[in-house]
Design an enzyme around this catalytic site. Structure first.
Site, PDB file in Angstrom:
ATOM      1  N   ARG A 540      40.948  45.762  32.835  1.00  0.00           N
ATOM      2  CA  ARG A 540      40.114  46.799  32.207  1.00  0.00           C
ATOM      3  C   ARG A 540      40.113  48.048  33.076  1.00  0.00           C
ATOM      4  O   ARG A 540      40.077  47.969  34.303  1.00  0.00           O
ATOM      5  CB  ARG A 540      38.680  46.289  32.101  1.00  0.00           C
ATOM      6  CG  ARG A 540      38.297  45.771  30.725  1.00  0.00           C
ATOM      7  CD  ARG A 540      36.894  45.256  30.724  1.00  0.00           C
ATOM      8  NE  ARG A 540      36.795  44.027  31.514  1.00  0.00           N
ATOM      9  CZ  ARG A 540      35.975  43.035  31.163  1.00  0.00           C
ATOM     10  NH1 ARG A 540      35.201  43.193  30.109  1.00  0.00           N
ATOM     11  NH2 ARG A 540      35.920  41.951  31.882  1.00  0.00           N
ATOM     12  N   SER A 601      40.043  40.085  41.204  1.00  0.00           N
ATOM     13  CA  SER A 601      39.312  38.810  41.178  1.00  0.00           C
ATOM     14  C   SER A 601      40.120  37.653  41.705  1.00  0.00           C
ATOM     15  O   SER A 601      40.369  36.656  40.999  1.00  0.00           O
ATOM     16  CB  SER A 601      38.857  38.539  39.759  1.00  0.00           C
ATOM     17  OG  SER A 601      38.223  39.697  39.259  1.00  0.00           O
ATOM     18  N   ASP A 655      35.303  40.187  41.630  1.00  0.00           N
ATOM     19  CA  ASP A 655      34.513  40.346  40.397  1.00  0.00           C
ATOM     20  C   ASP A 655      33.114  39.774  40.549  1.00  0.00           C
ATOM     21  O   ASP A 655      32.159  40.260  39.925  1.00  0.00           O
ATOM     22  CB  ASP A 655      35.234  39.728  39.185  1.00  0.00           C
ATOM     23  CG  ASP A 655      35.606  38.276  39.408  1.00  0.00           C
ATOM     24  OD1 ASP A 655      36.075  37.643  38.446  1.00  0.00           O
ATOM     25  OD2 ASP A 655      35.462  37.785  40.548  1.00  0.00           O
TER      26      ASP A 655
HETATM   27  C1  0WK Z   1      34.037  40.181  33.176  1.00  0.00           C
HETATM   28  C2  0WK Z   1      34.138  40.950  34.488  1.00  0.00           C
HETATM   29  C3  0WK Z   1      35.412  40.629  35.188  1.00  0.00           C
HETATM   30  C4  0WK Z   1      35.537  39.130  35.364  1.00  0.00           C
HETATM   31  C5  0WK Z   1      35.433  38.467  34.036  1.00  0.00           C
HETATM   32  C6  0WK Z   1      35.439  36.987  34.197  1.00  0.00           C
HETATM   33  O1  0WK Z   1      34.076  42.349  34.224  1.00  0.00           O
HETATM   34  O2  0WK Z   1      35.453  41.264  36.426  1.00  0.00           O
HETATM   35  O3  0WK Z   1      36.739  38.816  36.004  1.00  0.00           O
HETATM   36  O4  0WK Z   1      34.218  38.801  33.397  1.00  0.00           O
HETATM   37  O5  0WK Z   1      35.372  36.393  32.944  1.00  0.00           O
HETATM   38  P1  0WK Z   1      36.635  35.860  32.154  1.00  0.00           P
HETATM   39  O6  0WK Z   1      37.311  37.066  31.551  1.00  0.00           O
HETATM   40  O7  0WK Z   1      37.468  35.132  33.139  1.00  0.00           O
HETATM   41  O8  0WK Z   1      36.066  34.942  31.136  1.00  0.00           O
HETATM   42  C1  BGC Z   2      39.203  33.609  42.055  1.00  0.00           C
HETATM   43  C2  BGC Z   2      37.964  34.385  42.413  1.00  0.00           C
HETATM   44  C3  BGC Z   2      37.315  34.957  41.175  1.00  0.00           C
HETATM   45  C4  BGC Z   2      37.109  33.853  40.162  1.00  0.00           C
HETATM   46  C5  BGC Z   2      36.475  34.368  38.894  1.00  0.00           C
HETATM   47  C6  BGC Z   2      38.894  32.617  40.982  1.00  0.00           C
HETATM   48  O1  BGC Z   2      40.066  32.007  40.565  1.00  0.00           O
HETATM   49  O2  BGC Z   2      39.707  32.944  43.179  1.00  0.00           O
HETATM   50  O3  BGC Z   2      38.273  35.410  43.291  1.00  0.00           O
HETATM   51  O4  BGC Z   2      36.093  35.507  41.532  1.00  0.00           O
HETATM   52  O5  BGC Z   2      38.324  33.251  39.841  1.00  0.00           O
HETATM   53  O6  BGC Z   2      37.256  35.305  38.247  1.00  0.00           O
END
Ligand code: 0WK
Ligand code: BGC
Ligand code: 0WK
Ligand code: BGC
Length: 918
Positions: A540, A601, A655
């Site tokens: 993003r 992240s 993140d």
């Molecule tokens: C939204 C945050 C981003 C994070 C994500 C984790 O802005 O930094 O990495 O959530 O959620 P996911 O997309 O892995 O479900």
């Molecule tokens: C990463 C972390 C991150 C998390 C959530 C993990 O796989 O090692 O740095 O915060 O995922 O996105």
């Protein structure tokens, strides 16, 4: 001579067709389609009344749940004794059910013996009847030389209305047909049979299941035809059953799957619902029956009463001089003198009239040819009304099933049995025709149960046996995911040890990476910043503007193709630079050289707030030449390579840190950031004095007492400290991951892996024949096919099983409702464990903070983000409940982050900027 015949023939034609006077006399019995449709609607309403808890007690149509939850699926096997009581013949049988070959193909072997029930036992005491049944069983075992030493599973078909608390219990509601026995009403029929078998002695029998004959008939026909979901009896009595959605059966716990409901439609009309169709003859039959006022519908339809109806009609017409010139014989006045078999004989295609003459002669009547035609027509009208009423009832049931499945053109099979249907020459054709006329869109197939219902009863017993053993094996697999308090306590203390170890030295499995963020926002932040966010499912780019504690944010989401995630580092960062360029172009800020915060992240060893080397990829990323590199430099080089815009990257953050900062902007008590998404991780504000591994470093001012630590708790267990809760399914997921042996805690808790764990469990259960009929499809063998989003969908309470089934079908997994139940349970077990493990980890962190601050009680907020936390129907609740139990001295508030970690990145960039300007 010929001339005489022709004259008398025309004369007779001139005379009125004898059937016409019968049509007029019995016009009330000649039901037109609109009347049948109306009766069908009334019955549908009665069905709903019987199913709903509010109205079932007063409902005439009892809609009795049977605890038969599935129709045969061909895997039933075993040898069973069977008793078939309640129809015209009492039978004792031995049924052998083999694997996967249908009845017609001889998959089931049967030996049976009919034992007459003496008339007096029909109206005697229950114990006498059951002793006769048990003695017959004993005789059968002797005659068939069936060893008494072994325990014999028995299936019992008992064709009277019973309430079933379970498959092997049945409380008798009432007697009917030609039975009126004392001492059993309201009592458990199975118990009564067990006791009489005990009294008979020398038999070791285990009654596995008791079902009605409609249910047994449906099962018998269902063994060959998987579409058979309705059982119909038109015999001494009449009745029907069908597979209803459990969620519609208020009297039974649970709303998952289906259950066969015994409608007991014989009682339709007992509350007056059919009074406008009850004729004087029906009233006479009822008045003379063993159960006046009861079984109204049955008395208009079934074999017990058709003959009597015809006799009463013929008697009345004779008395009115419409037949036999008004002559009446005693035989015609005598109850039961015309049987239903007589009615069938009168309607025989070829010999009907001849049979009619003989039957009437047998009643000491001297019928004229017209009398015979007329009486035959009475039989036709009476039996026609019977088949029409059955058609109306059946149409209601099929309409209901169509509604349940939300389909208009239902394709279904009805299993049928009963002497009337089997022996009455015209009955089946008439019934089929009217049903198809009432439901033109439905494709209804009628299958006759060739040899009685006991095969079906044995199948119910076999299903009961199979379901019990399957259930046990599935529960065993699910129990591997059920964590008890002690195990959660273990995880909490392992996590605590991991946190402590990680603060002391580098290289521990819980890395505890310093973020160089010393405090959460204080609202003074201002200015315009670019925030880049890589790590979850997307990349993003955001523009964030802070003014007077208000923030405005514009963003654009870009996908990261798999080949980029697993390509070269250069390609990855070039892709990011291209996305940023597109965003700046879109915002018209290419020339702006904005200060930027970069949320990355993945575990990064930072030496300052704007620099950090990637320790190792996680979450399916595997771009080359990145690990050990400074990711900020890599981004800067990519931007330089692109040479279209420039950025001033002032902050690199995880993140979890971005999420904590974003939420702290709203709630100052927020000192923890947690991600439950593709990955799993947590950061929190740690006291600097506890971060032993951090050397005196630039940027630490004397005022700073804390620093945010990115725990990277996903790595807990990489030193095998969690092995005692790791299941073989988890091990499979880890071995086939891009980073085996790494991120073990993450692989138990994050969205990237939960779907895979579920797939491994489903694969194992299917290989063991406990699911999808053992059919291991390519889909099931395909890694990543079971995305975690499906868990959220499948576990949603709002979703009926049918929708679960359609998700599975969408995945190419064709299963039964039972399969869907198990899939939902597996999803539930895996996601619940994930939430509990995160709860145990969180409890370790908040208790550490509380103890470090020497507080009796700690009140703290956690900023949280990630699709698993936000979208899964139960994850967040189970997490909260687990933290409450595991850290009772902490009040933890979870604050979902509205705009993701982007604002957090911008906030940190703002703080860094302000420091630089000081
Ligand atoms: C939204 C945050 C981003 C994070 C994500 C984790 O802005 O930094 O990495 O959530 O959620 P996911 O997309 O892995 O479900
Ligand atoms: C990463 C972390 C991150 C998390 C959530 C993990 O796989 O090692 O740095 O915060 O995922 O996105
Ligand atoms: C044969 C079945 C039995 C059922 C009977 C009903 O095996 O379970 O009760 O059909 O028909 P009837 O014998 O009453 O005509
Ligand atoms: C009974 C039903 C049975 C039907 C057919 C009715 O009288 O109430 O339980 O299924 O006869 O035998």
């Amino acid at each position: 001579m010929l001339a005489v015949h022709l004259v008398s023939f025309f004369f007779s034609k001139l005379q009125e067709d004898p059937t016409k006077k019968v049509d007029r006399f019995l016009h009330a019995m000649r039901l037109q389609d609109d009347q049948l449709i109306d009766i069908s609607k009334r019955f549908l309403a009665e069905m709903k009344k019987g199913l709903s808890a509010e109205s079932t007690a007063a409902a005439a149509v009892k809609m009795l749940p049977t605890h038969v939850r599935s129709t045969p699926d061909g895997s039933e096997k075993g040898q069973f004794l069977a008793l078939d009581l309640g129809g015209s013949k009492f039978k004792v049988l031995r049924v052998k059910v083999r694997e996967d070959v249908g009845i017609r193909k001889g998959g089931v072997e049967m030996e049976e013996k009919i034992y007459p029930i003496p008339k007096e036992l029909h109206v005697g005491r229950a114990a006498e009847l059951f002793d006769h049944v048990s003695e017959s069983l004993k005789d059968f075992l002797h005659e068939k030389n069936i060893g008494l030493e072994k325990r014999h599973p028995l299936a019992f078909t008992f064709s009277f209305p019973c309430e079933h608390p379970s498959l092997d219990q049945g409380l008798l509601v009432s007697w009917c047909k030609n039975y009126k026995i004392r001492g059993l009403q309201g009592k458990d029929v199975v118990q009564a049979l067990r006791q009489s078998i005990g009294r008979a002695g020398d038999m070791d029998v285990e009654i596995l299941a008791m079902v009605g004959d409609t249910v047994a008939t449906m099962m018998t026909c269902g063994f060959d035809d998987q579409c058979c979901e309705v059982g119909l009896i038109i015999g001494t009595g009449t009745n029907a059953c069908y597979m209803e959605e459990l969620r519609h059966i208020d009297l039974v716990e649970g709303d998952e799957g289906r259950m066969c409901v015994n409608t007991e439609w014989g009682a339709f009309g007992d509350d007056g619902a059919l009074d406008d169709h009850i004729t004087e003859f029906d009233r006479d039959v009822d008045a003379a029956s063993l159960n006046p006022g009861k079984q109204t519908f049955e008395k208009m339809i079934s074999g017990m009463y058709l003959g009597e109806l015809v006799r009463l009609v013929v008697l009345k017409m004779a008395k009115l001089g419409l037949l036999f010139d008004g002559r009446v014989s005693d035989a015609l006045r005598t109850k039961g003198k015309i049987t239903t078999a007589d009615v069938a004989a009168m309607e025989e295609y070829r010999n009907g009239l001849n049979n009619t003459r003989n039957i009437l002669a047998h009643l000491h009547l001297d019928p004229s040819p017209d009398d015979c035609i007329a009486v035959q027509h009475v039989s036709t009208i009476v039996s026609f009304r019977s088949s029409n009423l059955v058609a109306a009832g059946l149409a209601a049931i099929l309409t209901r099933i169509g509604q349940n499945r939300n389909v208009r053109g239902l394709r279904i099979t009805v299993g049928v049995d009963g002497t009337v249907y089997k022996t009455h020459p015209q009955y089946p054709k008439r019934l089929h025709k009217v049903v198809r006329r009432l439901l033109p869109e439905c494709q209804v197939r009628f299958v006759l149960s060739e040899s009685g219902s006991s095969k079906g009863a044995a199948l119910v017993a076999a299903v009961a046996q199979r379901l019990t053993s399957q259930r046990r094996k599935v529960d065993e697999a699910l129990s591997l995911f059920t964590l008890n308090q002690q195990q959660l306590q273990l995880v909490k203390s392992r996590m605590r040890e991991g946190l402590e170890a990680g603060l002391k030295s580098k290289g521990s499995s819980v890395k505890m990476l310093p973020s160089f963020v010393y405090h959460t926002p204080d609202g003074t932040e201002y200015g315009k910043f670019l925030a880049l966010d890589l790590g979850g499912t997307n990349f993003r780019a955001m523009l964030v503007r802070f003014k007077r504690q208000k923030s405005r944010l514009y963003h654009k989401i870009y996908t990261i193709p798999l080949e980029i995630m697993q390509g070269t580092g250069e390609e990855l960062f070039d892709h990011l630079a291209q996305c940023v360029c597109d965003f700046l172009d879109y915002m018209g800020l290419k020339k702006a050289r904005l200060p930027a915060g970069f949320t990355f992240s993945f575990p990064c060893e930072q030496s300052g707030v704007d620099t950090g080397t990637l320790v190792s990829w996680t979450k399916g990323f595997k771009a080359t030449d990145c690990e050990g590199q400074d990711v900020v430099s890599m981004l800067r080089e990519a931007i330089k390579r692109r040479n279209e815009f420039d950025l001033d990257i002032v902050a690199l953050l995880n993140d979890t840190v971005g999420t904590m900062m974003s939420c702290a902007y709203e709630d100052p008590q927020c000192e923890i950031g947690m991600i439950a998404g593709t990955g799993s991780n947590l950061c929190y504000m740690e006291q600097l004095k506890n971060i032993e591994k951090i050397k005196e470093d630039s940027g630490i001012t004397r005022t700073d007492t804390e620093m945010c630590i990115n725990t990277e708790w996903g790595g807990l267990g990489d030193d095998r400290c969690l092995d005692e809760i790791i299941t073989p399914y988890d091990a499979e997921v880890d071995i086939h991951s891009v980073n085996p042996g790494k991120q073990r805690f993450e692989k138990l808790t994050s969205g990237m892996y939960l779907g895979e764990i579920v797939r491994q469990v489903l694969l194992d259960l299917t290989r063991r024949g406990l699911l999808f009929k053992g059919n291991v499809t390519e889909t099931l063998k395909t890694p990543g096919i079971f995305e975690t989003k499906y868990l959220s969908q499948i576990e949603s309470d709002r979703l009926a099983l049918l929708q679960v089934r359609s998700i599975l079908q969408h995945l190419g997994l064709r299963g039964t409702c039972d399969d869907s139940i198990v899939v939902k349970e597996v999803c539930g077990a895996v996601s619940r464990r994930a939430a509990q493990l995160c709860g145990a980890g969180m409890a370790a962190v908040v208790d550490k903070i509380r103890e470090d601050r020497r507080l009796e009680r700690l009140s703290i907020t956690v900023g949280v983000d990630g699709a698993l936390y936000k979208l899964h129907p139960h994850f967040s609740q189970v997490l909260k409940e687990t933290v409450k139990v595991m850290a009772p001295q902490c009040d933890v508030t979870f604050l979902p982050s509205e705009e993701g970690s982007g604002k957090g990145a911008a906030l940190i960039a703002a703080v860094v900027r302000q420091k630089q300007e000081m």
